[in-house]
Write a protein that holds these residues in place. Structure first.
Motif, PDB file in Angstrom:
ATOM      1  N   LEU A  23      46.971  38.494  36.906  1.00 54.79           N
ATOM      2  CA  LEU A  23      47.304  39.915  36.879  1.00 54.79           C
ATOM      3  C   LEU A  23      48.143  40.268  35.660  1.00 54.79           C
ATOM      4  N   THR A  24      49.141  39.449  35.355  1.00 54.53           N
ATOM      5  CA  THR A  24      50.024  39.733  34.223  1.00 54.53           C
ATOM      6  C   THR A  24      49.250  39.750  32.911  1.00 54.53           C
ATOM      7  N   ASP A  25      48.368  38.756  32.722  1.00 60.42           N
ATOM      8  CA  ASP A  25      47.558  38.699  31.498  1.00 60.42           C
ATOM      9  C   ASP A  25      46.644  39.909  31.388  1.00 60.42           C
ATOM     10  N   LEU A  26      46.019  40.278  32.486  1.00 62.38           N
ATOM     11  CA  LEU A  26      45.098  41.409  32.470  1.00 62.38           C
ATOM     12  C   LEU A  26      45.833  42.714  32.156  1.00 62.38           C
ATOM     13  N   ALA A  27      47.006  42.867  32.725  1.00 60.74           N
ATOM     14  CA  ALA A  27      47.794  44.071  32.459  1.00 60.74           C
ATOM     15  C   ALA A  27      48.223  44.128  30.995  1.00 60.74           C
ATOM     16  N   ARG A  28      48.684  42.995  30.485  1.00 59.20           N
ATOM     17  CA  ARG A  28      49.156  42.961  29.100  1.00 59.20           C
ATOM     18  C   ARG A  28      48.019  43.224  28.121  1.00 59.20           C
ATOM     19  N   ARG A  29      46.879  42.582  28.327  1.00 59.41           N
ATOM     20  CA  ARG A  29      45.767  42.716  27.387  1.00 59.41           C
ATOM     21  C   ARG A  29      45.095  44.082  27.461  1.00 59.41           C
ATOM     22  N   SER A  30      45.110  44.684  28.632  1.00 56.96           N
ATOM     23  CA  SER A  30      44.476  45.993  28.791  1.00 56.96           C
ATOM     24  C   SER A  30      45.396  47.126  28.357  1.00 56.96           C
TER      25      SER A  30
ATOM     26  N   ASP B 195      49.748  49.365  33.152  1.00 55.31           N
ATOM     27  CA  ASP B 195      50.860  48.793  33.907  1.00 55.31           C
ATOM     28  C   ASP B 195      50.298  47.961  35.056  1.00 55.31           C
ATOM     29  N   LYS B 196      51.159  47.147  35.659  1.00 57.62           N
ATOM     30  CA  LYS B 196      50.689  46.225  36.696  1.00 57.62           C
ATOM     31  C   LYS B 196      50.134  46.962  37.915  1.00 57.62           C
ATOM     32  N   ALA B 197      50.749  48.062  38.273  1.00 54.38           N
ATOM     33  CA  ALA B 197      50.289  48.801  39.446  1.00 54.38           C
ATOM     34  C   ALA B 197      48.872  49.330  39.242  1.00 54.38           C
ATOM     35  N   THR B 198      48.628  49.887  38.054  1.00 51.20           N
ATOM     36  CA  THR B 198      47.282  50.392  37.744  1.00 51.20           C
ATOM     37  C   THR B 198      46.279  49.256  37.700  1.00 51.20           C
ATOM     38  N   THR B 199      46.669  48.153  37.052  1.00 53.21           N
ATOM     39  CA  THR B 199      45.778  47.000  36.942  1.00 53.21           C
ATOM     40  C   THR B 199      45.424  46.456  38.313  1.00 53.21           C
ATOM     41  N   ARG B 200      46.434  46.343  39.176  1.00 53.15           N
ATOM     42  CA  ARG B 200      46.191  45.830  40.530  1.00 53.15           C
ATOM     43  C   ARG B 200      45.256  46.758  41.296  1.00 53.15           C
ATOM     44  N   ARG B 201      45.458  48.042  41.178  1.00 55.85           N
ATOM     45  CA  ARG B 201      44.622  49.019  41.878  1.00 55.85           C
ATOM     46  C   ARG B 201      43.163  48.934  41.419  1.00 55.85           C
ATOM     47  N   LEU B 202      42.964  48.770  40.116  1.00 53.45           N
ATOM     48  CA  LEU B 202      41.605  48.628  39.586  1.00 53.45           C
ATOM     49  C   LEU B 202      40.964  47.331  40.059  1.00 53.45           C
ATOM     50  N   LEU B 203      41.741  46.265  40.090  1.00 52.42           N
ATOM     51  CA  LEU B 203      41.215  44.971  40.535  1.00 52.42           C
ATOM     52  C   LEU B 203      40.828  45.002  42.008  1.00 52.42           C
TER      53      LEU B 203
ATOM     54  N   GLU C 218      36.413  38.474  41.626  1.00 52.74           N
ATOM     55  CA  GLU C 218      36.852  37.616  42.722  1.00 52.74           C
ATOM     56  C   GLU C 218      38.236  37.076  42.389  1.00 52.74           C
ATOM     57  N   GLN C 219      39.026  36.805  43.430  1.00 49.59           N
ATOM     58  CA  GLN C 219      40.348  36.220  43.220  1.00 49.59           C
ATOM     59  C   GLN C 219      40.408  34.851  43.882  1.00 49.59           C
ATOM     60  N   ASP C 220      40.817  33.853  43.112  1.00 47.69           N
ATOM     61  CA  ASP C 220      40.975  32.498  43.641  1.00 47.69           C
ATOM     62  C   ASP C 220      42.151  32.491  44.613  1.00 47.69           C
ATOM     63  N   ALA C 221      41.903  32.052  45.834  1.00 47.37           N
ATOM     64  CA  ALA C 221      42.947  32.085  46.861  1.00 47.37           C
ATOM     65  C   ALA C 221      44.124  31.180  46.525  1.00 47.37           C
ATOM     66  N   ALA C 222      43.874  30.096  45.797  1.00 47.05           N
ATOM     67  CA  ALA C 222      44.937  29.141  45.484  1.00 47.05           C
ATOM     68  C   ALA C 222      45.737  29.564  44.256  1.00 47.05           C
ATOM     69  N   THR C 223      45.052  29.919  43.178  1.00 50.04           N
ATOM     70  CA  THR C 223      45.741  30.215  41.920  1.00 50.04           C
ATOM     71  C   THR C 223      46.103  31.696  41.776  1.00 50.04           C
ATOM     72  N   ARG C 224      45.467  32.571  42.571  1.00 51.99           N
ATOM     73  CA  ARG C 224      45.650  34.016  42.505  1.00 51.99           C
ATOM     74  C   ARG C 224      45.104  34.621  41.215  1.00 51.99           C
ATOM     75  N   ARG C 225      44.353  33.843  40.463  1.00 55.82           N
ATOM     76  CA  ARG C 225      43.756  34.330  39.224  1.00 55.82           C
ATOM     77  C   ARG C 225      42.403  34.967  39.528  1.00 55.82           C
ATOM     78  N   TYR C 226      41.988  35.863  38.657  1.00 56.61           N
ATOM     79  CA  TYR C 226      40.752  36.614  38.859  1.00 56.61           C
ATOM     80  C   TYR C 226      39.634  36.072  37.969  1.00 56.61           C
ATOM     81  N   ARG C 227      38.396  36.235  38.444  1.00 58.08           N
ATOM     82  CA  ARG C 227      37.207  35.873  37.679  1.00 58.08           C
ATOM     83  C   ARG C 227      36.115  36.881  38.006  1.00 58.08           C
TER      84      ARG C 227
END
Length: 256
Positions: free
Chosen positions: A23-30, A33-41, A51-60
């Motif tokens: 989430l942090t990387d996606l917000a920074r590169r786009s 803000d984090k709230a907007t990024t999270r809402r879009l995701l 998709e979000q990996d349940a273990a790492t919380r990273r998106y793909r």
């Protein structure tokens, strides 16, 4: 930028080199803000595009995109038609061969065949190719619609190397030469030490829909190699165009 545009811009941040992002990387590169990024995701995840990996919380990227791609390929079998010829071309040239399709203002790399050489040109699936500074781009522009050419020449036109064509007159001249020759040549326009040839793949209306190209290290490329690969890439593009369009003569007339 509207909500849809913002969501699509997040999808475009994923690459072959970085298939998963937090989430942090996606917000920074786009730049969101984090709230907007999270809402879009959350919205993209709900439709299967992310998709979000349940273990790492990273998106793909999600399976929803694959579903849409399969639907498009079933209706318009570009890859099924072009990949066998790309493989033949790669075998004949022993260099990197890649297929591209047009997307908004650049070409999108949709398939790559890499040679066994350690010293080779590396291109990634999904890599975006500027129109003015690549053999693929010039080949596409040579048979593109007038509005696409006009938008490209209107700029901005970025110089990637000291060899990049940045003057509209020079780009137009290169397009005319590619149209006359049947294939384009780009000498280090995007990357130092790389020389490429490409030809346009045409739709039934005679305008370009994509390209096929051969890219090689300049250090082992002779003038004879350029001519040989250019003729080979032109033949491959014509064959792909014929197979896609049922040997429609209107398509081929523009490349004759």
């Amino acid at each position: 930028m509207g909500t849809v545009g913002k969501a699509i811009s997040l999808l475009e941040l994923f690459t072959v080199a970085e298939p998963e992002l937090g989430l942090t990387d996606l917000a920074r590169r786009s730049g969101f803000d984090k709230a907007t990024t999270r809402r879009l995701l959350v919205a993209l995840t709900g439709h299967g595009f992310v998709e979000q990996d349940a273990a790492t919380r990273r998106y793909r990227l999600g399976a929803g995109l694959s579903r849409l791609a399969r639907i498009r390929e079933a209706r318009f079998p570009f890859l099924r038609t072009a990949v066998p010829l790309a493989r033949d071309l790669a075998s004949a040239t022993a260099e990197t061969v890649h297929l591209s399709e047009f997307g908004i203002d650049r070409l999108v790399t949709v398939h790559v065949e890499h040679p066994a050489w350690a010293n080779r040109v590396n291109i990634d699936i999904g890599q975006l190719l500027p129109l003015h500074s690549t053999a693929s781009g010039i080949a596409y522009l040579a048979f593109a619609r007038a509005e696409v050419v006009k938008a490209c020449l209107a700029g901005p036109i970025e110089a990637f190397t000291a060899h990049t064509l940045i003057e509209p007159v020079a780009i137009s001249r290169s397009m005319a030469e590619a149209r006359e020759r049947g294939y384009s040549i780009c000498d280090q326009g995007l990357e130092e030490g790389v020389i490429s040839v490409a030809a346009a793949i045409l739709a039934a209306d005679g305008f370009a829909l994509g390209t096929i190209a051969v890219a090689a290290p300049k250090a082992r490329t002779t003038t004879a190699d350029i001519t040989q690969r250019g003729l080979a890439v032109m033949a491959a593009a014509r064959e792909i165009s014929m197979r896609l369009n049922g040997d429609n003569l209107q398509s081929l007339r523009r490349q004759a």
